[in-house]
Design a protein around this motif. Structure first.
Motif: not given
Length: 379
Positions: A111-132
């Motif tokens: 489990x990574x110690x990331x801030x809520x903002x970083x988690x959201x950025x990662x989540x959005x980035x992964x989904x953007x890649x997946x949908x492109x």
């Protein structure tokens, strides 16, 4: 490092449509999953994925890089050439775990110690890649696989090269790879024959799942551990592995010994024809393939294309040319042995080295005697 496509990844495309709009909660956990090695060729080196779990949003999914489809037209040729398209896929965690339970491969979570903002950025980035189109990428054994794609994603998120090999590096890629195939002799032999000088370089690039697992244990972000918790999600049952003599170096030794003892012209011709064509492949595949790992392959000094030239004069019974080309190949073989003295795979190549020395010595001495006899007779 690779994950076979077990089900069409588009079954979860419905998630992508609204995934971009999900706002992760404070309880969201982001973790790196490391899966143990398997017994099939594509699973020998393990697998890496990214898990995002948010109970508030009823979300528990795993993003996978390195997914591939065996049904791809000309799969083998594309894989050898290095332009086979791998892709990023996503699955629910229960489905992910089931697949590895079925294959009896342990799953470790960090489990990574990331801030809520970083988690959201990662989540959005992964989904953007997946949908492109970014979900597709050209696989490279060392530089672009499921592990370093995840590493690059996290490092980009953190805006720094946090996850990397520990310096100084004193081990080569080949030395790291070697133990992984210890129970799979022919895979180990094939890998070490086809790989050239790149894998003998120092392993500056972190590229294997279990290596990443170990590195993450000591990786720090702003003087704090990047990983808050490491745990085993599924522990594989102990494997009752029984070594097989057929899947060992003894099979090669036996086969080569039988060829030497038979000492039949037709059998020798077949053997060295095969060796010569293997040499041509090793010399030419670097021009065809985009895989840097197969370029500049010094194993062509052992599996030498010049054996085909020797066989040409062998059939023409040109004794002087046989002696000349035999000596040339012996000299090249000696150079190969000297170069291999500090290489971990010398053991694998030793049966071929010994066999080739015996073959060449026989041919040279036999033709020398025949030439000397002819000279003495003419006197």
């Amino acid at each position: 490092m690779m994950q076979k496509l077990l089900f069409p990844f588009f079954i979860i495309l419905s998630f992508i449509g609204y995934g971009q709009n999900i706002q992760l909660s404070e309880e969201t956990e982001v973790s790196i999953l490391t899966c143990e090695t398997g017994n099939v060729s594509y699973s020998l080196y393990g697998h890496t994925g990214i898990r995002i779990k948010d109970q508030i949003n009823n979300l528990d999914i795993v993003y996978n890089y390195g997914t591939f489809d065996f049904d791809t037209p000309n799969f083998i040729l594309k894989f050898v050439k290095g332009d086979l398209q791998y892709f990023m896929s996503v699955s629910t965690y229960p489905n992910f775990e089931y697949g590895y339970q079925y294959e009896n491969r342990s799953i470790y979570q960090q489990t990574l110690t990331l801030s809520k903002e970083k988690k959201q950025l990662l989540f959005n980035s992964l989904n953007a890649d997946l949908n492109s189109e970014k979900r597709f990428y050209t696989y490279k054994f060392i530089d672009r696989n499921c592990t370093n794609m995840v590493i690059d994603k996290i490092n980009t998120l953190l805006e720094d090269t946090i996850i990397t090999t520990k310096k100084p590096v004193d081990i080569t890629y080949r030395e790291i790879l070697y133990p992984y195939s210890k129970n799979h002799f022919f895979e180990q032999l094939g890998i070490n024959i086809i790989f050239g000088t790149k894998v003998d370089q120092k392993a500056e690039r972190l590229f294997l799942p279990l290596e990443l697992l170990n590195v993450l244990k000591t990786t720090k972000l702003e003087d704090k551990p990047l990983v808050s918790e490491t745990k085993t999600l599924f522990e594989a049952k102990p494997a009752n592995y029984k070594p097989s003599l057929l899947n060992s170096i003894y099979t090669i030794i036996l086969l080569l010994t039988l060829i030497l003892l038979a000492n039949k012209k037709w059998l020798n011709t077949i053997y060295f024809t095969l060796i010569g064509f293997v040499g041509i492949f090793l010399c030419s595949v670097g021009f065809y393939s985009f895989h840097e790992e197969v370029m500049w392959n010094y194993n062509a000094l052992l599996f030498n294309p010049l054996y085909l030239v020797l066989l040409f004069y062998y059939y023409k019974n040109d004794k002087k040319k046989i002696i000349i080309w035999g000596k040339i190949i012996v000299a090249i073989l000696l150079a190969y042995v000297v170069y291999m003295l500090n290489k971990i795979h010398l053991y694998l190549m030793s049966p071929f080295i010994i066999t080739h020395f015996i073959f060449l010595s026989r041919i040279i001495l036999k033709n020398k005697k025949a030439t000397q006899f002819k000279t003495d007779y003419n006197k």
